[in-house]
Design a protein around this motif. Structure first.
Motif, PDB file in Angstrom:
ATOM      1  N   TRP A  97       0.838  -1.205   0.000  1.00  0.00           N
ATOM      2  CA  TRP A  97       0.000   0.000   0.000  1.00  0.00           C
ATOM      3  C   TRP A  97       0.872   1.253   0.000  1.00  0.00           C
ATOM      4  O   TRP A  97       0.604   2.215  -0.731  1.00  0.00           O
ATOM      5  N   THR A  98       1.923   1.261   0.811  1.00  0.00           N
ATOM      6  CA  THR A  98       2.793   2.437   0.927  1.00  0.00           C
ATOM      7  C   THR A  98       3.513   2.722  -0.381  1.00  0.00           C
ATOM      8  O   THR A  98       3.539   3.862  -0.865  1.00  0.00           O
ATOM      9  N   VAL A  99       4.105   1.695  -0.982  1.00  0.00           N
ATOM     10  CA  VAL A  99       4.817   1.872  -2.254  1.00  0.00           C
ATOM     11  C   VAL A  99       3.859   2.362  -3.334  1.00  0.00           C
ATOM     12  O   VAL A  99       4.161   3.304  -4.084  1.00  0.00           O
ATOM     13  N   GLU A 100       2.683   1.751  -3.403  1.00  0.00           N
ATOM     14  CA  GLU A 100       1.699   2.127  -4.416  1.00  0.00           C
ATOM     15  C   GLU A 100       1.277   3.585  -4.261  1.00  0.00           C
ATOM     16  O   GLU A 100       1.211   4.336  -5.246  1.00  0.00           O
ATOM     17  N   TRP A 130      -2.557  10.438  -2.359  1.00  0.00           N
ATOM     18  CA  TRP A 130      -2.415  11.037  -1.037  1.00  0.00           C
ATOM     19  C   TRP A 130      -1.112  11.828  -0.991  1.00  0.00           C
ATOM     20  O   TRP A 130      -0.130  11.460  -1.635  1.00  0.00           O
ATOM     21  N   HIS A 131      -1.100  12.894  -0.201  1.00  0.00           N
ATOM     22  CA  HIS A 131       0.153  13.636   0.019  1.00  0.00           C
ATOM     23  C   HIS A 131       1.168  12.686   0.645  1.00  0.00           C
ATOM     24  O   HIS A 131       0.826  11.907   1.536  1.00  0.00           O
ATOM     25  N   PRO A 132       2.440  12.735   0.203  1.00  0.00           N
ATOM     26  CA  PRO A 132       3.442  11.799   0.749  1.00  0.00           C
ATOM     27  C   PRO A 132       3.608  11.866   2.261  1.00  0.00           C
ATOM     28  O   PRO A 132       3.889  10.851   2.899  1.00  0.00           O
ATOM     29  N   LEU A 133       3.423  13.040   2.849  1.00  0.00           N
ATOM     30  CA  LEU A 133       3.538  13.138   4.308  1.00  0.00           C
ATOM     31  C   LEU A 133       2.442  12.338   4.999  1.00  0.00           C
ATOM     32  O   LEU A 133       2.665  11.748   6.062  1.00  0.00           O
ATOM     33  N   LEU A 134       1.260  12.306   4.408  1.00  0.00           N
ATOM     34  CA  LEU A 134       0.165  11.514   4.975  1.00  0.00           C
ATOM     35  C   LEU A 134       0.433  10.025   4.805  1.00  0.00           C
ATOM     36  O   LEU A 134       0.197   9.228   5.725  1.00  0.00           O
ATOM     37  N   VAL A 135       0.953   9.642   3.648  1.00  0.00           N
ATOM     38  CA  VAL A 135       1.285   8.230   3.419  1.00  0.00           C
ATOM     39  C   VAL A 135       2.309   7.758   4.445  1.00  0.00           C
ATOM     40  O   VAL A 135       2.187   6.666   5.021  1.00  0.00           O
ATOM     41  N   ILE A 136       3.326   8.577   4.698  1.00  0.00           N
ATOM     42  CA  ILE A 136       4.373   8.219   5.661  1.00  0.00           C
ATOM     43  C   ILE A 136       3.801   8.159   7.071  1.00  0.00           C
ATOM     44  O   ILE A 136       4.155   7.282   7.871  1.00  0.00           O
ATOM     45  N   ALA A 137       2.899   9.080   7.393  1.00  0.00           N
ATOM     46  CA  ALA A 137       2.250   9.062   8.704  1.00  0.00           C
ATOM     47  C   ALA A 137       1.436   7.783   8.884  1.00  0.00           C
ATOM     48  O   ALA A 137       1.491   7.128   9.932  1.00  0.00           O
ATOM     49  N   PHE A 138       0.669   7.401   7.851  1.00  0.00           N
ATOM     50  CA  PHE A 138      -0.117   6.165   7.908  1.00  0.00           C
ATOM     51  C   PHE A 138       0.811   4.962   8.090  1.00  0.00           C
ATOM     52  O   PHE A 138       0.557   4.080   8.907  1.00  0.00           O
ATOM     53  N   PHE A 139       1.883   4.928   7.288  1.00  0.00           N
ATOM     54  CA  PHE A 139       2.820   3.805   7.366  1.00  0.00           C
ATOM     55  C   PHE A 139       3.349   3.639   8.785  1.00  0.00           C
ATOM     56  O   PHE A 139       3.370   2.532   9.336  1.00  0.00           O
ATOM     57  N   THR A 140       3.782   4.733   9.394  1.00  0.00           N
ATOM     58  CA  THR A 140       4.429   4.670  10.703  1.00  0.00           C
ATOM     59  C   THR A 140       3.492   4.146  11.779  1.00  0.00           C
ATOM     60  O   THR A 140       3.856   3.263  12.567  1.00  0.00           O
ATOM     61  N   VAL A 141       2.273   4.669  11.824  1.00  0.00           N
ATOM     62  CA  VAL A 141       1.355   4.257  12.888  1.00  0.00           C
ATOM     63  C   VAL A 141       0.898   2.812  12.697  1.00  0.00           C
ATOM     64  O   VAL A 141       0.755   2.061  13.670  1.00  0.00           O
ATOM     65  N   VAL A 142       0.708   2.380  11.440  1.00  0.00           N
ATOM     66  CA  VAL A 142       0.314   0.991  11.202  1.00  0.00           C
ATOM     67  C   VAL A 142       1.479   0.052  11.486  1.00  0.00           C
ATOM     68  O   VAL A 142       1.292  -1.036  12.057  1.00  0.00           O
ATOM     69  N   PHE A 143       2.684   0.437  11.107  1.00  0.00           N
ATOM     70  CA  PHE A 143       3.876  -0.369  11.414  1.00  0.00           C
ATOM     71  C   PHE A 143       3.973  -0.605  12.916  1.00  0.00           C
ATOM     72  O   PHE A 143       4.216  -1.739  13.370  1.00  0.00           O
ATOM     73  N   LEU A 144       3.786   0.450  13.711  1.00  0.00           N
ATOM     74  CA  LEU A 144       3.873   0.309  15.161  1.00  0.00           C
ATOM     75  C   LEU A 144       2.694  -0.468  15.728  1.00  0.00           C
ATOM     76  O   LEU A 144       2.799  -1.066  16.800  1.00  0.00           O
TER      77      LEU A 144
END
Length: 351
Positions: free
Chosen positions: A172-175, A182-196
């Motif tokens: 999902w993140t790569v796609e 989505w704005h890249p900052l939002l994608v990175i924010a989503f990635f981080t919280v789901v990873f944790l």
């Protein structure tokens, strides 16, 4: 948690303003960062030390920035007595790898596992699980003063489900970083919280998440993050960090997850990181404009020669020794140059 639930995030004016401000700084970075290469290297060195020290302290380390600086200056010893030292050494290696090679490293599950392996290189107690997804549950727990577990704060993904959830998250993140829906900052924010939320490794998830955040920001073109520590900002806001994480994490299985607490914390932290660097750059420029001509001449000679002694300066400039000494002391005091050796063997170099 299905990643398509990101649609439930409502972009408030505050979110948009924060992203706009961060992007404006990103666009202006080349102009703002137009200072001497040696000073940029010094900014990166300081930021790296702060990041390593803060990220390990967030997880319980007791080492100060000064102790971390001394430790990473001696990584060649390859043997570290305490767990704190082992974690710092692994984190230092990890950051160096990411900063030097992020352009050539795509986000993938294998890449994330490799980073975890680097993080745990020196941790003797973690050799059995380094670079591998967890085999046992690792829920976030609360403990008493004696280290005894008194309750579960947050239930992470089960070991059985972890590989599937991680593949879904990475894909999902790569796609979405490529599609730009989505704005890249939002994608990175989503990635981080789901990873944790997944907590894919037996240990080291917090540290890996912060390195991956920096990696993704660099990949997205936010190159200035190498010169200002995001980890230091998070350490200063540690209660807010955990509160915003829990508020979002506990809602992720709902039909409409509450992304806002985490995204707001994330964007505010990026803004603070940017503000900190802006202050440092202004200070650097002020120092340069206030430098006396003689001090500037010394810096120019050092850039040409790499190192210089006071006798060589006398020959090159025809200035009085005492005058040169005062300028050298001032440059050393303001971290423009460093003094090496003592007495007649003293020489100076750029930091």
């Amino acid at each position: 948690m299905r990643m398509k639930k990101t649609e439930s995030l409502m972009l408030t004016k505050e979110f948009v303003n924060l992203m706009t401000e961060i992007d404006e700084f990103k666009g202006a970075w080349l102009a703002l960062g137009n200072i001497a290469p040696d000073r940029l290297l010094q900014l990166r060195k300081v930021a790296t030390i702060e990041s390593i020290a803060s990220s390990t302290r967030i997880e319980g380390s007791l080492l100060t920035d000064r102790q971390v600086e001394k430790l990473i200056g001696n990584l060649q010893i390859q043997k570290f007595e305490t767990r704190d030292e082992q974690e710092v050494a692994g984190y230092a290696d990890l950051m160096s790898i990411v900063f030097d090679n992020y352009n050539d490293m795509p986000l993938s599950e294998n890449f994330i596992k490799q980073l975890h392996g680097y993080l745990m290189t020196y941790s003797e107690k973690d050799q059995w699980h380094k670079g591998q997804y967890k085999k046992f549950p690792n829920h976030v727990v609360a403990t008493d003063g004696f280290g005894q577990v008194i309750g579960i704060v947050f239930e992470t993904t089960t070991p059985l489900e972890t590989p599937v959830k991680m593949q879904e998250l990475v894909d999902w993140t790569v796609e979405n970083l490529n599609k730009r829906d989505w704005h890249p900052l939002l994608v990175i924010a989503f990635f981080t919280v789901v990873f944790l939320t997944i907590h894919p490794f037996q240990d080291g998830n917090g540290r890996i998440s912060r390195v991956l955040t920096t990696f993704l920001l660099l990949k997205a073109g936010y190159h200035y993050v190498a010169y200002s520590s995001l980890e230091a900002v998070i350490e200063q806001r540690k209660p807010d960090y955990y509160w915003s994480l829990r508020q979002t994490q506990t809602s992720l299985n709902q039909d409409e997850p509450n992304w806002s607490p985490w995204v707001l914390f994330f964007l505010k932290s990026l803004k603070q990181q940017k503000d900190n660097l802006e202050i440092k750059i202004k200070r650097e420029r002020l120092l340069l404009t206030q430098l006396p001509n003689m001090s500037q001449t010394i810096l120019d000679l050092l850039r040409e020669n790499g190192r210089i002694t006071i006798k060589e300066l006398q020959i090159s400039t025809q200035y009085n020794r005492n005058t040169l000494q005062k300028h050298l002391e001032s440059l050393v005091k303001t971290n423009q140059i460093q003094q090496n050796g003592q007495g007649k063997g003293t020489w100076y170099s750029l930091i």
